[in-house]
Design an enzyme around this catalytic site. Structure first.
Site, PDB file in Angstrom:
ATOM      1  N   ASN A  38       0.781  -1.251  -0.125  1.00 36.21           N
ATOM      2  CA  ASN A  38      -0.003  -0.060   0.020  1.00 36.21           C
ATOM      3  C   ASN A  38       0.863   1.183   0.047  1.00 36.21           C
ATOM      4  O   ASN A  38       1.466   1.465   0.861  1.00 36.21           O
ATOM      5  CB  ASN A  38      -0.908   0.152   1.324  1.00 36.21           C
ATOM      6  CG  ASN A  38      -1.539   1.181   1.320  1.00 36.21           C
ATOM      7  OD1 ASN A  38      -1.878   1.970   0.427  1.00 36.21           O
ATOM      8  ND2 ASN A  38      -2.464   1.536   2.486  1.00 36.21           N
ATOM      9  N   GLU A  73      -6.882   4.705   8.108  1.00 38.52           N
ATOM     10  CA  GLU A  73      -6.655   6.159   7.527  1.00 38.52           C
ATOM     11  C   GLU A  73      -7.756   6.669   6.897  1.00 38.52           C
ATOM     12  O   GLU A  73      -8.158   7.962   7.164  1.00 38.52           O
ATOM     13  CB  GLU A  73      -5.427   6.201   6.630  1.00 38.52           C
ATOM     14  CG  GLU A  73      -4.139   5.734   7.460  1.00 38.52           C
ATOM     15  CD  GLU A  73      -2.890   5.407   6.943  1.00 38.52           C
ATOM     16  OE1 GLU A  73      -2.716   5.463   5.732  1.00 38.52           O
ATOM     17  OE2 GLU A  73      -1.971   4.943   7.675  1.00 38.52           O
ATOM     18  N   SER A 108       3.766  -2.146  10.179  1.00 36.97           N
ATOM     19  CA  SER A 108       5.241  -2.044  10.720  1.00 36.97           C
ATOM     20  C   SER A 108       5.766  -3.632  10.311  1.00 36.97           C
ATOM     21  O   SER A 108       6.551  -3.961  11.144  1.00 36.97           O
ATOM     22  CB  SER A 108       5.277  -1.848  12.044  1.00 36.97           C
ATOM     23  OG  SER A 108       5.101  -0.356  12.241  1.00 36.97           O
ATOM     24  N   HIS A 167      -9.661   1.218   4.964  1.00 39.96           N
ATOM     25  CA  HIS A 167      -8.352   1.332   5.594  1.00 39.96           C
ATOM     26  C   HIS A 167      -8.459   2.236   6.765  1.00 39.96           C
ATOM     27  O   HIS A 167      -9.246   3.354   6.867  1.00 39.96           O
ATOM     28  CB  HIS A 167      -7.158   1.937   4.860  1.00 39.96           C
ATOM     29  CG  HIS A 167      -5.888   1.860   5.406  1.00 39.96           C
ATOM     30  ND1 HIS A 167      -5.460   2.793   6.190  1.00 39.96           N
ATOM     31  CD2 HIS A 167      -4.822   1.009   5.184  1.00 39.96           C
ATOM     32  CE1 HIS A 167      -4.212   2.687   6.539  1.00 39.96           C
ATOM     33  NE2 HIS A 167      -3.928   1.427   5.704  1.00 39.96           N
ATOM     34  N   LYS A 223       0.094   4.004  -0.118  1.00 38.22           N
ATOM     35  CA  LYS A 223      -0.576   5.349   0.409  1.00 38.22           C
ATOM     36  C   LYS A 223      -0.419   6.756  -0.417  1.00 38.22           C
ATOM     37  O   LYS A 223      -0.189   6.327  -1.753  1.00 38.22           O
ATOM     38  CB  LYS A 223       0.161   5.599   1.802  1.00 38.22           C
ATOM     39  CG  LYS A 223      -0.150   4.377   2.661  1.00 38.22           C
ATOM     40  CD  LYS A 223       0.151   4.305   4.185  1.00 38.22           C
ATOM     41  CE  LYS A 223      -0.087   3.146   4.854  1.00 38.22           C
ATOM     42  NZ  LYS A 223      -0.217   3.286   6.350  1.00 38.22           N
ATOM     43  N   GLU A 235      -5.305  -4.757  10.648  1.00 36.40           N
ATOM     44  CA  GLU A 235      -4.326  -3.862  10.911  1.00 36.40           C
ATOM     45  C   GLU A 235      -4.356  -2.842  12.141  1.00 36.40           C
ATOM     46  O   GLU A 235      -5.272  -1.995  12.271  1.00 36.40           O
ATOM     47  CB  GLU A 235      -4.352  -2.823   9.514  1.00 36.40           C
ATOM     48  CG  GLU A 235      -4.038  -3.610   8.341  1.00 36.40           C
ATOM     49  CD  GLU A 235      -3.320  -2.313   7.376  1.00 36.40           C
ATOM     50  OE1 GLU A 235      -2.130  -2.581   6.766  1.00 36.40           O
ATOM     51  OE2 GLU A 235      -4.004  -1.254   7.256  1.00 36.40           O
ATOM     52  N   GLY A 252       2.742   2.318  10.734  1.00 37.07           N
ATOM     53  CA  GLY A 252       3.746   3.351  10.792  1.00 37.07           C
ATOM     54  C   GLY A 252       4.480   3.830  11.852  1.00 37.07           C
ATOM     55  O   GLY A 252       5.073   4.802  12.009  1.00 37.07           O
TER      56      GLY A 252
HETATM   57  P1  13P Z   1       3.204   0.404   7.486  1.00 43.74           P
HETATM   58  O1  13P Z   1       3.595  -0.896   7.040  1.00 43.74           O
HETATM   59  O2  13P Z   1       3.881   1.779   6.934  1.00 43.74           O
HETATM   60  O3  13P Z   1       3.104   0.310   9.172  1.00 43.74           O
HETATM   61  O4  13P Z   1       1.672   0.704   6.998  1.00 43.74           O
HETATM   62  C1  13P Z   1       0.740  -0.325   7.198  1.00 43.74           C
HETATM   63  C2  13P Z   1      -0.486  -0.212   6.395  1.00 43.74           C
HETATM   64  O5  13P Z   1      -1.235   0.842   6.917  1.00 43.74           O
HETATM   65  C3  13P Z   1      -0.806  -0.726   5.163  1.00 43.74           C
HETATM   66  O6  13P Z   1      -1.977  -0.534   4.630  1.00 43.74           O
END
Ligand code: 13P
Length: 249
Positions: free
Chosen positions: A14, A102, A213, A100, A16, A171, A177
């Site tokens: 992803n 976010e 992560s 997601h 982002k 997640e 992150g």
């Molecule tokens: P990270 O791998 O950067 O922690 O992000 C995970 C994520 O949100 C994947 O959709």
């Protein structure tokens, strides 16, 4: 576990809101080259909408599939700024991330809205990745299980033929992150809970990805767990070397 080996591992990147035409071209060329060496898992890259056509042309002929990071809850019409599931299908985008954290956090996406997006994705023949996960506060309050069950509830009474096409990603928001991945045991516990919600007859076919992560150095331990079928990777998917290392794990 025997059933585990029946589910081919799936690794989804992803990106982002990262990327540029030039940077993507380099990353995709490296991924394409690395993925050529017969990996034992399926690979998907989910990029911002504007780059999906670039991905389709750069990844043509490779085993890497293309995904979007969101989709409209509507089929078509006066919804300025939205992108429909049929438009994604139109440009050879096969996968889409839905719900997601976010999106839930910064765009106030409710479980009902996420379900409507999922419906659109399925109707257009896309493969949706439904994201679930508890916040840090919920984690500390010990309500992870009820949060996850609530996030899944609005799809659980859908027909088996729909549920069979859905992939779930766990997640934990506190792990995204932050460099603080859930431990393999913590993730396994929630993955088993998710599988237990699925109808018995198809539970063993459900792919459940872990996200938060995931890095080359923790991927193998996570993938060793019986209910972890792959990963949804953010930061590490922006580096071909790291993403391919995770794939090799
Ligand atoms: P990270 O791998 O950067 O922690 O992000 C995970 C994520 O949100 C994947 O959709």
């Amino acid at each position: 576990m025997a059933v585990h080996s029946l589910r081919k591992r799936l690794l989804v990147g992803n990106w982002k809101m990262h990327g540029s035409l030039q940077g993507n071209a380099q990353l995709l060329a490296e991924l394409k080259q690395g993925a050529g060496s017969a990996l034992a898992c399926d690979l998907v890259v989910c990029a911002p909408y504007v780059y999906l056509s670039q991905l389709a042309s750069c990844l043509k002929g490779s085993a890497i599939a293309i995904g979007a990071q969101d989709v409209s809850a509507h089929a078509q019409g006066a919804y300025t700024g939205e992108v429909s599931a049929s438009m994604l299908a139109d440009i050879q985008c096969a996968w889409v991330i839905v719900g997601h954290s976010e999106r839930r956090q910064y765009h106030a996406e409710s479980n009902q809205l996420v379900a409507a997006k999922l419906r659109q994705a399925l109707d257009a023949g896309l493969k949706p990745i439904l994201c679930v996960g508890e916040t840090q506060q919920e984690h500390e309050a010990g309500v992870t299980h009820s949060v996850i069950i609530e996030q899944l509830r609005c799809v659980l009474d859908w027909p088996l033929s729909d549920l069979q096409k859905i992939c779930v990603a766990y997640e934990p928001v506190w792990a995204i992150g932050t460099g603080l991945s859930a431990t393999p045991d913590q993730a396994q516990e929630v993955h088993a809970l998710i599988r237990a919600q699925w109808p018995d007859s198809i539970a063993h076919t459900l792919h459940i990805l872990y996200g938060g992560s995931v890095k080359p150095d923790n991927a193998a331990d996570l993938f060793a767990m019986p209910d972890i079928d792959g990963a949804l990777v953010g930061g590490a998917s922006l580096h071909a070397h790291d993403f391919l290392h995770i794939a090799a794990a």
